[in-house]
Structures are given as C-alpha cells and as structure tokens.
Write an enzyme that holds these catalytic residues in place. Structure first.
Site, PDB file in Angstrom:
ATOM      1  N   ASP A 153      40.362  10.974  12.190  1.00 47.44           N
ATOM      2  CA  ASP A 153      39.847  10.617  10.893  1.00 47.44           C
ATOM      3  C   ASP A 153      39.710  11.563   9.923  1.00 47.44           C
ATOM      4  O   ASP A 153      39.264  12.836  10.449  1.00 47.44           O
ATOM      5  CB  ASP A 153      38.502  10.037  11.277  1.00 47.44           C
ATOM      6  CG  ASP A 153      38.079   9.009  10.280  1.00 47.44           C
ATOM      7  OD1 ASP A 153      38.836   8.291   9.787  1.00 47.44           O
ATOM      8  OD2 ASP A 153      36.867   8.900  10.080  1.00 47.44           O
TER       9      ASP A 153
ATOM     10  N   GLY B 210      48.040   9.301  -0.453  1.00 46.92           N
ATOM     11  CA  GLY B 210      46.721   9.412  -0.417  1.00 46.92           C
ATOM     12  C   GLY B 210      46.203  10.257  -1.590  1.00 46.92           C
ATOM     13  O   GLY B 210      46.935  10.324  -2.605  1.00 46.92           O
TER      14      GLY B 210
ATOM     15  N   HIS C  24      44.641  20.540   6.688  1.00 48.40           N
ATOM     16  CA  HIS C  24      43.501  20.279   7.424  1.00 48.40           C
ATOM     17  C   HIS C  24      43.949  19.577   8.711  1.00 48.40           C
ATOM     18  O   HIS C  24      43.307  20.065   9.753  1.00 48.40           O
ATOM     19  CB  HIS C  24      42.586  19.579   6.596  1.00 48.40           C
ATOM     20  CG  HIS C  24      43.337  18.430   5.898  1.00 48.40           C
ATOM     21  ND1 HIS C  24      44.377  18.586   5.080  1.00 48.40           N
ATOM     22  CD2 HIS C  24      43.095  17.051   6.313  1.00 48.40           C
ATOM     23  CE1 HIS C  24      44.663  17.375   4.698  1.00 48.40           C
ATOM     24  NE2 HIS C  24      44.128  16.341   5.325  1.00 48.40           N
ATOM     25  N   ARG C  25      44.706  18.856   8.418  1.00 48.44           N
ATOM     26  CA  ARG C  25      45.412  17.810   9.772  1.00 48.44           C
ATOM     27  C   ARG C  25      46.278  19.115  10.740  1.00 48.44           C
ATOM     28  O   ARG C  25      45.997  18.735  11.804  1.00 48.44           O
ATOM     29  CB  ARG C  25      46.347  16.847   9.375  1.00 48.44           C
ATOM     30  CG  ARG C  25      46.877  16.021  10.476  1.00 48.44           C
ATOM     31  CD  ARG C  25      47.572  14.793   9.942  1.00 48.44           C
ATOM     32  NE  ARG C  25      46.354  13.845   9.286  1.00 48.44           N
ATOM     33  CZ  ARG C  25      46.308  13.674   7.898  1.00 48.44           C
ATOM     34  NH1 ARG C  25      47.107  14.337   7.255  1.00 48.44           N
ATOM     35  NH2 ARG C  25      45.187  12.862   7.535  1.00 48.44           N
TER      36      ARG C  25
HETATM   37  P1  IMP Z   1      41.701   7.773   7.397  1.00 52.20           P
HETATM   38  O1  IMP Z   1      40.291   7.210   7.351  1.00 52.20           O
HETATM   39  O2  IMP Z   1      41.520   9.094   8.151  1.00 52.20           O
HETATM   40  O3  IMP Z   1      42.782   6.950   7.956  1.00 52.20           O
HETATM   41  O4  IMP Z   1      41.966   8.319   6.011  1.00 52.20           O
HETATM   42  C1  IMP Z   1      41.179   8.252   5.085  1.00 52.20           C
HETATM   43  C2  IMP Z   1      41.808   8.088   3.693  1.00 52.20           C
HETATM   44  O5  IMP Z   1      41.940   9.441   3.347  1.00 52.20           O
HETATM   45  C3  IMP Z   1      43.410   7.925   3.743  1.00 52.20           C
HETATM   46  O6  IMP Z   1      43.630   6.518   3.293  1.00 52.20           O
HETATM   47  C4  IMP Z   1      43.914   8.645   2.691  1.00 52.20           C
HETATM   48  O7  IMP Z   1      43.902   7.960   1.518  1.00 52.20           O
HETATM   49  C5  IMP Z   1      43.039   9.756   2.621  1.00 52.20           C
HETATM   50  N1  IMP Z   1      43.938  10.977   3.196  1.00 52.20           N
HETATM   51  C6  IMP Z   1      43.432  11.298   4.664  1.00 52.20           C
HETATM   52  N2  IMP Z   1      44.098  12.387   4.906  1.00 52.20           N
HETATM   53  C7  IMP Z   1      45.025  12.772   3.853  1.00 52.20           C
HETATM   54  C8  IMP Z   1      45.988  13.739   3.589  1.00 52.20           C
HETATM   55  O8  IMP Z   1      46.370  14.568   4.250  1.00 52.20           O
HETATM   56  N3  IMP Z   1      46.486  13.732   2.266  1.00 52.20           N
HETATM   57  C9  IMP Z   1      46.005  12.896   1.385  1.00 52.20           C
HETATM   58  N4  IMP Z   1      45.528  11.856   1.465  1.00 52.20           N
HETATM   59  C10 IMP Z   1      44.604  11.950   2.908  1.00 52.20           C
END
Ligand code: IMP
Length: 189
Positions: A66, A141, A168-169
């Site tokens: 997440d 995103g 971060h990931r």
């Molecule tokens: P989730 O709840 O972890 O699936 O992610 C939440 C939201 O954060 C996603 O729908 C993306 O819009 C945004 N997001 C998460 N990680 C990234 C990233 O590495 N880059 C850009 N947007 C991200």
C-alpha cells in the site's frame, strides 16, 4: 526457484516490483483479489489487514503493498486516501490545491506486508521530495507531480529502471527481498 505471490491488479506496481525481485532470483506471481480495504489513517494497518485477508483466502505466503503521497502543506493529505484522491481530483486537483504554496515538501511511502502461516512482517520505503509546479512526464498515478529530493525530474519523466533506482517502492521491495532470501536459505531466521 524462489517465488512469492503479490496481491495486486496494478500493472505499474507489478512491473516495478517484478524488475527488482528478478535481481534476487525471486519469481513474482501477481494475483488480483477483490479484498475489502479498511479505511485507516496509516498504511501499515491497511497493508497488514489486507495481507491477513489474502492469506486466509489463498493459504500461501503473500505480499501486499500500500502506498501513499503525503503533502506537508496539506497536513499529510492525501496519505492513506491517495487512491481516492487520484480517482477524484487527480494530478490537476493537487496542483490546484498547491497553487501559490511555498512549502512544496512531500513524501511518497510504500508499506509491503508479508504474511504466511507463522509470520507477519512489514517493510517500509520512504522518499522525500517536492510537488512540482506543473504536471511533467507520462508516468502513472502521481508520478508526474513528484520530484524526489536531489533530482530535477519528476518520477513521471523517469524510465521504470530510473525510478526503481531511487523510489519509495523499490526501497521497501529491496528490504523485503533481502529478508525473504535469508528466510528461504534459513527457515529459522
Ligand atoms: P494503492 O492504494 O497503494 O494502490 O495506491 C494508491 C494510489 O497512489 C494509486 O492509485 C496511485 O494513484 C498512487 N500511487 C501509489 N504509488 C505510486 C507511485 O509509485 N507513483 C505514482 N503514484 C502512485
């Protein structure tokens, strides 16, 4: 062969994680499960809750991740509501909220939760940076509005490999991959 199941239907996350785990010889199987996501104000709680649910269903070791974007001038918004904020106001909405804002500091954070029969563990990656003045690049995103600290490009202007060098990931995935490799070598670890 080392293998792990990632619970996600997000092709972008899957690609980023796959490329890192490959370097550790860990094969990634992605599985999209319709899991009920609790609303909580921290990513750790959400990821662990979802990991437990996924393990209940699949009964094999899984990871779930997440992520959230935390903007200082907005008191940490959208944080755990990042997905909802992306679907509703998107990059344009954040740029509007940040108009004329001098403090553009932000942080992108990923929490990976691992769950098997005996172990629950989380791995965290955080990158500080800034919200750009305009939308730049084609990444997914919020990539096109986040400039990591000490860089001049947004994540959106970077290739997946470039983003994976610093994101971060990737920090969270490297921590997981090192720990998981040790676990498989020495199960009592
Ligand atoms: P989730 O709840 O972890 O699936 O992610 C939440 C939201 O954060 C996603 O729908 C993306 O819009 C945004 N997001 C998460 N990680 C990234 C990233 O590495 N880059 C850009 N947007 C991200």
């Amino acid at each position: 062969m080392k293998r792990i199941t990632l619970i996600s239907g997000n092709e972008n996350k899957i690609r980023e994680i796959y490329l890192i785990l490959k370097k550790y010889g860990i094969e990634l199987e992605a599985f999209d499960l319709d899991i009920y996501e609790i609303q909580a104000d921290n990513l750790e709680e959400i990821a662990l809750y979802c990991a437990k649910q996924a393990f209940q269903i699949l009964k094999k070791p899984i990871i779930i991740e997440d992520s959230g974007l935390f903007i200082e001038a907005l008191n940490g918004f959208p944080g755990p509501y990042t997905s909802y904020a992306y679907k509703t106001i998107g990059n344009e909405g954040i740029i509007k909220l940040m108009k004329d804002q001098k403090n553009r500091s932000a942080m992108f954070k990923t929490v990976i939760a691992y769950k098997d029969q005996n172990i629950e563990k989380i791995f965290i990656g955080e990158v500080k940076g800034e919200i750009s003045e305009t939308i730049k690049g084609l990444g997914w995103g919020f990539d096109p509005i986040f400039i990591p600290r000490n860089h001049f490009k947004t994540y959106g202007e970077m290739s997946t490999e470039e983003k994976n060098e610093i994101s971060h990931r990737s920090m969270a995935v490297h921590k997981f991959a090192e720990w998981y490799s040790n676990l498989l070598r020495n199960p009592s670890f």
